[in-house]
Scaffold this active site. Structure first.
Site, PDB file in Angstrom:
ATOM      1  N   PRO A 123     -28.130  -7.967  63.163  1.00  0.00           N
ATOM      2  CA  PRO A 123     -27.028  -7.253  63.833  1.00  0.00           C
ATOM      3  C   PRO A 123     -26.893  -5.852  63.262  1.00  0.00           C
ATOM      4  CG  PRO A 123     -26.169  -8.835  62.228  1.00  0.00           C
ATOM      5  CD  PRO A 123     -27.650  -9.047  62.280  1.00  0.00           C
ATOM      6  N   MET A 124     -26.897  -4.849  64.155  1.00  0.00           N
ATOM      7  CA  MET A 124     -26.778  -3.447  63.736  1.00  0.00           C
ATOM      8  C   MET A 124     -25.784  -2.753  64.655  1.00  0.00           C
ATOM      9  SD  MET A 124     -30.799  -2.508  63.012  1.00  0.00           S
ATOM     10  CE  MET A 124     -31.419  -3.384  64.467  1.00  0.00           C
ATOM     11  N   CYS A 126     -22.158  -5.974  55.618  1.00  0.00           N
ATOM     12  CA  CYS A 126     -22.126  -4.565  56.001  1.00  0.00           C
ATOM     13  C   CYS A 126     -21.691  -3.711  54.822  1.00  0.00           C
ATOM     14  CB  CYS A 126     -21.176  -4.357  57.177  1.00  0.00           C
ATOM     15  SG  CYS A 126     -21.084  -2.629  57.701  1.00  0.00           S
ATOM     16  N   LYS A 172     -23.740 -13.788  56.898  1.00  0.00           N
ATOM     17  CA  LYS A 172     -24.686 -12.801  56.376  1.00  0.00           C
ATOM     18  C   LYS A 172     -24.044 -12.064  55.213  1.00  0.00           C
ATOM     19  CE  LYS A 172     -27.981  -9.291  57.962  1.00  0.00           C
ATOM     20  NZ  LYS A 172     -27.733  -8.062  57.185  1.00  0.00           N
ATOM     21  N   ASP A 226     -36.074  -4.578  54.428  1.00  0.00           N
ATOM     22  CA  ASP A 226     -37.385  -3.923  54.270  1.00  0.00           C
ATOM     23  C   ASP A 226     -38.542  -4.718  54.865  1.00  0.00           C
ATOM     24  OD1 ASP A 226     -36.012  -1.967  52.952  1.00  0.00           O
ATOM     25  OD2 ASP A 226     -36.847  -2.358  50.964  1.00  0.00           O
ATOM     26  N   GLY A 275     -34.407  -5.591  60.957  1.00  0.00           N
ATOM     27  CA  GLY A 275     -33.389  -4.664  61.431  1.00  0.00           C
ATOM     28  C   GLY A 275     -33.981  -3.338  61.851  1.00  0.00           C
TER      29      GLY A 275
END
Length: 356
Positions: free
Chosen positions: A16-17, A100, A142, A205, A227
């Protein structure tokens, strides 16, 4: 791969971004090999649920299941109500955001800031699980490895969250203090995997098929979550899947295929955001697609001057048609020199997003 009673297609997930993983982008990644995608973060603040921004984030029309919605907040009762709200609107999985690192989120003690307040973090998880359980909706979470290098508490929290009923844990291999700087570390993710019985997902990464293979091996994780590497390269999921299955690399996509994918993506994007916001918020996606391609830098600059959807579509179509005259396939992936140049679609896009 299961989340509670729900079977997933594979172990390759879209992270999720905010501002990126809207419905058109999630569906694009799913069509290109991702087995699971989580929505952008939805606030637990009830007074914001009827805003255009939140309604877009809660739009799952035509999206393949399972529908996973990420919620964020600092109050257990509000988070439970947010879970109810999103389940009523089609969410089949509720994901709690404790990962986040953005200051505007952490300054309100949401996101990864909750990892500093373990009792509150656990209270929120218990409330959300209690809200979702009567509907048969699993809760996932998360998080990061910890707040700082001196305060890595992901293993302790993972045990607590599992005991509270969380059915899958995703760990980004950085602390809140790191943000997105430095390299992700995977020892903490491996320790979390060893400490719990629920599925664990490794994030951070994962930019290539080889890196996905190595992270899965190093952590023992059940899945990997991609991501930023999927921005402008949504076919990375089928590349990873092919490599994990065969040990060989899939050929890069044809220029003609990328042209079609991007044009289709833009049409879906405009459909969700409308013309005014759509043409502006699409700029970042176009920029990510072309940033490593010949003439991509100049073309990105042109995008900031186009304010009409039809004109934007024509420009993208013409650019890729011209590219196809000199090459059949997109060049094999390499990190572009300007990947960290800070370009994100221009100030007009920011203003459009804020206003709408």
């Amino acid at each position: 791969m299961q989340i509670g009673p729900l079977a997933l297609e594979n172990r390759l997930f879209v992270a999720p971004m905010a501002g990126v993983t809207d419905r058109p982008f999630r569906m694009l990644c799913r069509s290109l090999g991702a087995g699971y995608a989580v929505s952008e973060m939805v606030t637990s603040r009830k007074e914001l649920w009827n805003t255009l921004k939140t309604s877009r984030r809660a739009d799952h029309a035509g999206e393949p299941g399972p529908i996973a919605v990420q919620i964020a907040g600092t109050d257990a009762a509000m988070m439970a109500e947010a879970a109810h709200y999103n389940i009523d609107r089609g969410a089949q999985i509720i994901d709690i955001n404790m990962g986040c690192p953005a200051k505007k989120v952490c300054n309100k003690w949401a996101g990864s800031a909750l990892m500093r307040d373990e009792p509150l973090a656990l209270e929120i998880v218990q409330a959300v699980v209690a809200a979702a359980a009567p509907h048969g909706v699993p809760v996932t979470l998360k998080m990061r490895t910890g707040w700082s290098a001196d305060h890595r508490n992901a293993v302790k929290l993972a045990r607590d969250f599992e005991s509270a009923g969380v059915q899958m844990l995703t760990v980004h291999g950085r602390t809140r203090e790191q943000g997105y700087k430095g390299a992700a570390e995977y020892d903490t993710i491996a320790a979390v995997k060893a400490a719990v019985r629920v599925p664990v997902v490794a994030n951070g990464d994962i930019t290539s098929p080889e890196k996905a293979r190595d992270v899965l091996a190093a952590t023992g994780a059940d899945a990997v979550m991609v991501g930023r590497a999927a921005q402008g390269r949504p076919w990375i999921f089928r590349e990873i899947a092919h490599f994990l299955a065969t040990g060989t690399h899939l050929a890069p996509p044809l220029v003609a295929e990328v042209r079609r994918l991007l044009l289709d993506h833009l049409q879906e994007h405009y459909g969700l955001y409308g013309d005014y916001s759509g043409v502006r918020t699409a700029r970042k996606h176009i920029g990510w697609y072309v940033r490593a391609l010949p003439g991509g830098y100049d073309f990105r600059s042109r995008m900031n001057t186009i304010e009409d959807c039809a004109e934007q579509l024509r420009a993208v179509s013409d650019y890729f048609e011209g590219l196809a005259e000199g090459m059949d396939r997109i060049p094999a992936h390499s990190e572009p020199a300007d990947v960290q140049d800070g370009w994100n679609g221009g100030e007009d896009e920011k203003a459009a997003t804020a206003a709408h």
